[in-house]
Design a protein around this motif. Structure first.
Motif, mmCIF file in Angstrom:
data_model
loop_
_atom_site.group_PDB
_atom_site.id
_atom_site.type_symbol
_atom_site.label_atom_id
_atom_site.label_comp_id
_atom_site.label_asym_id
_atom_site.label_seq_id
_atom_site.Cartn_x
_atom_site.Cartn_y
_atom_site.Cartn_z
ATOM 1 N N GLU A 133 6.110 -1.253 -7.814
ATOM 2 C CA GLU A 133 5.818 -0.585 -6.548
ATOM 3 C C GLU A 133 5.914 0.940 -6.644
ATOM 4 N N ILE B 1 1.496 6.878 -9.411
ATOM 5 C CA ILE B 1 0.140 7.024 -9.956
ATOM 6 C C ILE B 1 -0.836 7.439 -8.855
ATOM 7 N N THR B 2 -0.730 6.810 -7.698
ATOM 8 C CA THR B 2 -1.608 7.136 -6.570
ATOM 9 C C THR B 2 -1.410 8.581 -6.122
ATOM 10 N N VAL B 3 -0.160 9.003 -6.000
ATOM 11 C CA VAL B 3 0.144 10.365 -5.558
ATOM 12 C C VAL B 3 -0.319 11.389 -6.597
ATOM 13 N N THR C 125 -2.730 11.067 -8.760
ATOM 14 C CA THR C 125 -4.197 11.095 -8.682
ATOM 15 C C THR C 125 -4.659 11.931 -7.496
ATOM 16 N N GLU C 126 -4.000 11.760 -6.362
ATOM 17 C CA GLU C 126 -4.366 12.529 -5.167
ATOM 18 C C GLU C 126 -4.078 14.017 -5.349
ATOM 19 N N SER D 188 -3.558 16.396 0.595
ATOM 20 C CA SER D 188 -2.371 15.900 1.271
ATOM 21 C C SER D 188 -1.111 16.615 0.826
ATOM 22 N N THR E 141 5.906 2.717 -9.422
ATOM 23 C CA THR E 141 4.943 3.178 -10.428
ATOM 24 C C THR E 141 3.566 3.332 -9.791
ATOM 25 N N ASP E 142 3.138 2.333 -9.021
ATOM 26 C CA ASP E 142 1.850 2.411 -8.323
ATOM 27 C C ASP E 142 1.818 3.607 -7.367
ATOM 28 N N TYR E 143 2.921 3.801 -6.658
ATOM 29 C CA TYR E 143 2.999 4.942 -5.731
ATOM 30 C C TYR E 143 2.862 6.262 -6.485
ATOM 31 N N GLU F 249 -8.369 13.859 -7.875
ATOM 32 C CA GLU F 249 -9.232 12.916 -8.587
ATOM 33 C C GLU F 249 -9.599 11.690 -7.770
ATOM 34 N N ASN F 250 -9.080 11.566 -6.577
ATOM 35 C CA ASN F 250 -9.393 10.383 -5.779
ATOM 36 C C ASN F 250 -10.692 10.593 -5.015
#
Length: 181
Positions: free
Chosen positions: A75, A81-83, A85-86, A49, A77-79, A90-91
């Motif tokens: 919110e 971490i997700t980005v 990881t992507e 992405s 922080t979660d975003y 690793e996702n």
């Protein structure tokens, strides 16, 4: 605006630090009206992405301004971490298109069918959908087939039923779009 701009820059820096293989680049998409066309995005050779951090910040800021929902403390922080990881790759891979790929409906026994295509197919494979319509119109028992909307086909086929049309369209799509199999 200055606070939002500073926050967006900070969020981008946090993501870039967490995924050092990611680089800032200008988004060039094959769809000219793509919403991120010519915008700065974070991209990585490990993740598929292109990330544009201002999108989330703008959406949340507008929702807060309108009082639509409260902001969660974690919110962003979660975003991030997700980005990260992507971008690190690793996702878990996600299927390109979820079911159902095709839905066929009819208003009655008049032989007119609405064929609904999954929006990802209709958008990403628009030329193939145009080809599908042309080939469907030449099938025995099909009086007409045309694209009523980006995701909807209108088919007149008094000798066919919904299941036959759905199966024909599914077979056609899976034969020509390898990632659907």
């Amino acid at each position: 605006m200055a606070l939002l701009d500073g926050f967006i820059s900070y969020l981008g820096d946090v993501i870039a630090a967490g995924a050092p293989e990611a680089v800032w680049q200008v988004c060039h998409h094959r769809v000219k009206r793509y919403h991120l066309q010519n915008h700065p995005v974070l991209a990585s050779p490990l993740g598929g992405s292109e990330i544009h951090p201002p999108n989330l910040v703008a959406v949340i800021a507008n929702r807060l301004r309108r009082g639509m929902d409260p902001r969660r403390e974690d919110e962003f922080t979660d975003y991030a971490i997700t980005v990260i990881t992507e971008l690190r790759g690793e996702n878990e891979p996600v299927p390109v298109v979820e079911e159902p790929l095709v839905e066929v409906g009819s208003d009655g026994d008049d032989g007119v069918f609405d064929v609904g295509l999954h929006e990802e197919i209709a958008h990403e494979h628009s030329r193939k959908v145009n080809q599908l319509v042309k080939e469907l119109a030449t099938q025995p028992g099909i009086l007409s087939a045309h694209r009523e909307d980006r995701e909807v086909l209108l088919v007149r086929a008094p000798d066919w039923d919904a299941a036959q049309i759905e199966q024909w369209v599914l077979n056609w799509l899976k034969a020509r779009i390898p990632e659907l199999d």
